[in-house]
Design a protein around this motif. Structure first.
Motif, PDB file in Angstrom:
ATOM      1  N   ILE A 175       0.847  -1.193   0.000  1.00 34.61           N
ATOM      2  CA  ILE A 175       0.000   0.000   0.000  1.00 34.61           C
ATOM      3  C   ILE A 175       0.883   1.244   0.000  1.00 34.61           C
ATOM      4  CG2 ILE A 175      -1.821  -1.225   1.252  1.00 34.61           C
ATOM      5  CD1 ILE A 175      -1.098   0.455   3.697  1.00 34.61           C
ATOM      6  N   GLY A 176       0.300   2.348  -0.375  1.00 35.31           N
ATOM      7  CA  GLY A 176       1.068   3.580  -0.523  1.00 35.31           C
ATOM      8  C   GLY A 176       1.688   4.093   0.754  1.00 35.31           C
ATOM      9  N   ALA A 177       1.000   3.941   1.897  1.00 33.87           N
ATOM     10  CA  ALA A 177       1.510   4.485   3.158  1.00 33.87           C
ATOM     11  C   ALA A 177       2.863   3.884   3.529  1.00 33.87           C
ATOM     12  CB  ALA A 177       0.501   4.240   4.274  1.00 33.87           C
ATOM     13  N   PHE A 178       3.098   2.635   3.127  1.00 31.74           N
ATOM     14  CA  PHE A 178       4.383   1.995   3.408  1.00 31.74           C
ATOM     15  C   PHE A 178       5.511   2.760   2.714  1.00 31.74           C
ATOM     16  CE2 PHE A 178       7.563  -1.072   1.768  1.00 31.74           C
ATOM     17  CZ  PHE A 178       8.139  -1.485   2.970  1.00 31.74           C
ATOM     18  N   HIS A 179       5.350   2.991   1.428  1.00 32.48           N
ATOM     19  CA  HIS A 179       6.403   3.661   0.663  1.00 32.48           C
ATOM     20  C   HIS A 179       6.515   5.140   1.027  1.00 32.48           C
ATOM     21  CE1 HIS A 179       7.068   0.126  -1.826  1.00 32.48           C
ATOM     22  NE2 HIS A 179       5.752  -0.037  -1.790  1.00 32.48           N
ATOM     23  N   GLU A 180       5.401   5.783   1.271  1.00 30.52           N
ATOM     24  CA  GLU A 180       5.441   7.185   1.663  1.00 30.52           C
ATOM     25  C   GLU A 180       6.167   7.365   2.996  1.00 30.52           C
ATOM     26  OE1 GLU A 180       1.324   8.047   1.745  1.00 30.52           O
ATOM     27  OE2 GLU A 180       1.091   8.077  -0.428  1.00 30.52           O
ATOM     28  N   SER A 181       5.907   6.458   3.919  1.00 29.61           N
ATOM     29  CA  SER A 181       6.528   6.554   5.238  1.00 29.61           C
ATOM     30  C   SER A 181       8.023   6.291   5.170  1.00 29.61           C
ATOM     31  CB  SER A 181       5.860   5.562   6.202  1.00 29.61           C
ATOM     32  OG  SER A 181       4.492   5.865   6.360  1.00 29.61           O
ATOM     33  N   LEU A 182       8.420   5.272   4.409  1.00 27.22           N
ATOM     34  CA  LEU A 182       9.846   4.996   4.261  1.00 27.22           C
ATOM     35  C   LEU A 182      10.570   6.169   3.615  1.00 27.22           C
ATOM     36  CD1 LEU A 182       9.040   2.096   5.048  1.00 27.22           C
ATOM     37  CD2 LEU A 182      10.557   1.272   3.239  1.00 27.22           C
ATOM     38  N   ASN A 183       9.947   6.724   2.598  1.00 26.95           N
ATOM     39  CA  ASN A 183      10.577   7.828   1.885  1.00 26.95           C
ATOM     40  C   ASN A 183      10.800   9.033   2.795  1.00 26.95           C
ATOM     41  OD1 ASN A 183      11.350   9.316  -0.697  1.00 26.95           O
ATOM     42  ND2 ASN A 183       9.649  10.569   0.038  1.00 26.95           N
ATOM     43  N   LEU A 184       9.759   9.449   3.510  1.00 26.26           N
ATOM     44  CA  LEU A 184       9.885  10.635   4.350  1.00 26.26           C
ATOM     45  C   LEU A 184      10.856  10.383   5.503  1.00 26.26           C
ATOM     46  CD1 LEU A 184       8.817  13.488   4.390  1.00 26.26           C
ATOM     47  CD2 LEU A 184       6.985  12.740   5.918  1.00 26.26           C
ATOM     48  N   ALA A 185      10.796   9.178   6.088  1.00 26.59           N
ATOM     49  CA  ALA A 185      11.716   8.844   7.175  1.00 26.59           C
ATOM     50  C   ALA A 185      13.162   8.888   6.695  1.00 26.59           C
ATOM     51  CB  ALA A 185      11.385   7.465   7.738  1.00 26.59           C
ATOM     52  N   ALA A 186      13.385   8.452   5.458  1.00 29.95           N
ATOM     53  CA  ALA A 186      14.736   8.462   4.898  1.00 29.95           C
ATOM     54  C   ALA A 186      15.202   9.883   4.604  1.00 29.95           C
ATOM     55  CB  ALA A 186      14.785   7.617   3.629  1.00 29.95           C
ATOM     56  N   VAL A 187      14.315  10.689   4.035  1.00 36.16           N
ATOM     57  CA  VAL A 187      14.667  12.067   3.706  1.00 36.16           C
ATOM     58  C   VAL A 187      15.088  12.836   4.965  1.00 36.16           C
ATOM     59  CG1 VAL A 187      13.732  14.271   2.893  1.00 36.16           C
ATOM     60  CG2 VAL A 187      13.255  12.171   1.635  1.00 36.16           C
ATOM     61  N   TRP A 188      14.368  12.623   6.056  1.00 32.06           N
ATOM     62  CA  TRP A 188      14.637  13.352   7.297  1.00 32.06           C
ATOM     63  C   TRP A 188      15.563  12.575   8.244  1.00 32.06           C
ATOM     64  CZ3 TRP A 188       8.863  15.010   8.300  1.00 32.06           C
ATOM     65  CH2 TRP A 188       8.540  16.074   7.448  1.00 32.06           C
ATOM     66  N   ARG A 189      15.993  11.367   7.841  1.00 30.22           N
ATOM     67  CA  ARG A 189      16.881  10.523   8.656  1.00 30.22           C
ATOM     68  C   ARG A 189      16.332  10.385  10.074  1.00 30.22           C
ATOM     69  NH1 ARG A 189      21.606   9.438   6.225  1.00 30.22           N
ATOM     70  NH2 ARG A 189      22.688   8.977   8.176  1.00 30.22           N
TER      71      ARG A 189
END
Length: 325
Positions: free
Chosen positions: A148-162
């Motif tokens: 689902i989209g929330a999985f990828h959205e969450s990983l992406n934002l968490a990675a961007v902000w470390r």
């Protein structure tokens, strides 16, 4: 894991297993209304992870979250009373099986909407970063949530902000009734996708409490040091169907047999024997777990129903219900 800590972990898993069995039996007796999603067979993930976390870390779980609530400080009596809609329940009979929450111990909820809590964990990690507390947020989710989209959205934002957040996939092979392998292009639906977001992804035996504790501990230290999020895919297997309405007849008999031979409690007993812990000590842990859950069942049965006058309380942080603009 030292022998004493492993014995304690074994006892905690034993309590969880017996609490799940009690929930199953109480449902059949008509004392648990609605449905339940049992996590019997997945105890090592909750107990192993919790052993590696600080008391003030945040945990978010799925509707199959009894084991996480218990691992993070909820008592069997609180959980069973909640399932039975008693006033002494963990959420005062307002949450039920799918929403066990104990904020005072960092258990920030179980969520019925698949994947909805992943961005919440990202937000909690962002809050910890802003406050400089070195707290960690951990989101536990099933294999189905990886599509689902929330999985990828969450990983992406968490990675961007470390951010200091761990994404722990409890891969029990089935997204409700459908094998995850039938609808996913990669062998490991969580770990194999993490590199696309610049996040390390690892796979661990989710039925081995020692392996889970080691992996979570290492990734937690990494996150606290400012190196950002990580994905841990814990391979496991549920002993029951998706919910109480599911006999799980779709699972091949040989698969079920193979996984039942790889039971978290059996693995822990084997490790204890290797460390020289005697059968008497293990039997003592079994007996203590049995007694705790039996007392919890009787206490939950005897507890009163909730007072209808409190139905609208707890809407706001101050405990009230009055609408404010």
């Amino acid at each position: 894991m030292e022998p004493a800590r492993l014995l304690d972990a074994y006892e905690r898993m034993n309590v969880i297993r017996r609490t799940e069995k009690a929930a199953h039996d109480l449902f059949l007796q008509g004392l648990v209304k609605g449905t339940t999603h049992l996590a019997a067979g997945q105890e090592a993930i909750a107990v192993g992870a919790s052993a590696a976390l600080r008391p003030d870390d945040y945990v978010f779980a799925t509707y199959r979250g009894h084991h996480h609530a218990l691992a993070r400080g909820a008592t069997p009596e609180e959980c069973l009373a909640e399932l039975m809609s008693r006033a002494t329940g963990l959420c005062g009979a307002k949450g039920g099986s799918m929403h066990l929450t104990k904020a005072a111990t960092g258990m920030l909820g179980s969520y019925a909407i698949v994947g909805s809590h992943l961005p919440m964990a990202v937000g909690a990690a962002w809050s910890a970063r802003l406050r400089g507390t070195e707290q960690l947020a951990v989101a536990f989710f099933g294999d189905g949530a990886t599509n689902i989209g929330a999985f990828h959205e969450s990983l992406n934002l968490a990675a961007v902000w470390r951010l200091p957040v761990l994404f722990v996939c409890e891969n029990n092979l089935y997204m409700e009734y459908t094998p995850i392998a039938d609808v996913t292009a990669v062998p490991h639906p969580a770990a194999d996708r993490a590199p696309a977001h610049g996040i390390p992804g690892e796979v661990v035996d989710g039925n081995d409490v020692v392996a889970v504790e080691e992996a979570v501990g290492r990734l937690a230290r990494r996150a606290r040091a400012g190196d950002g999020p990580a994905v841990l895919e814990a391979e496991t297997y549920r002993h029951f169907g998706h919910s109480r309405a599911d006999p799980a007849a779709y699972r091949p008999a040989e698969e079920v047999e193979r996984w039942l031979k790889h039971d978290p409690l059996d693995l822990a007993r084997g490790r204890l024997a290797e460390l020289g812990v005697g059968e008497e000590a293990v039997a003592g842990a079994d007996e203590r777990a049995r007694a705790v859950v039996e007392r919890a069942v009787e206490a939950a049965k005897a507890a009163p129903p909730p007072d209808p006058r409190v139905a609208l309380t707890d809407v706001w942080a101050d405990g009230g219900a009055a609408w404010r603009t």
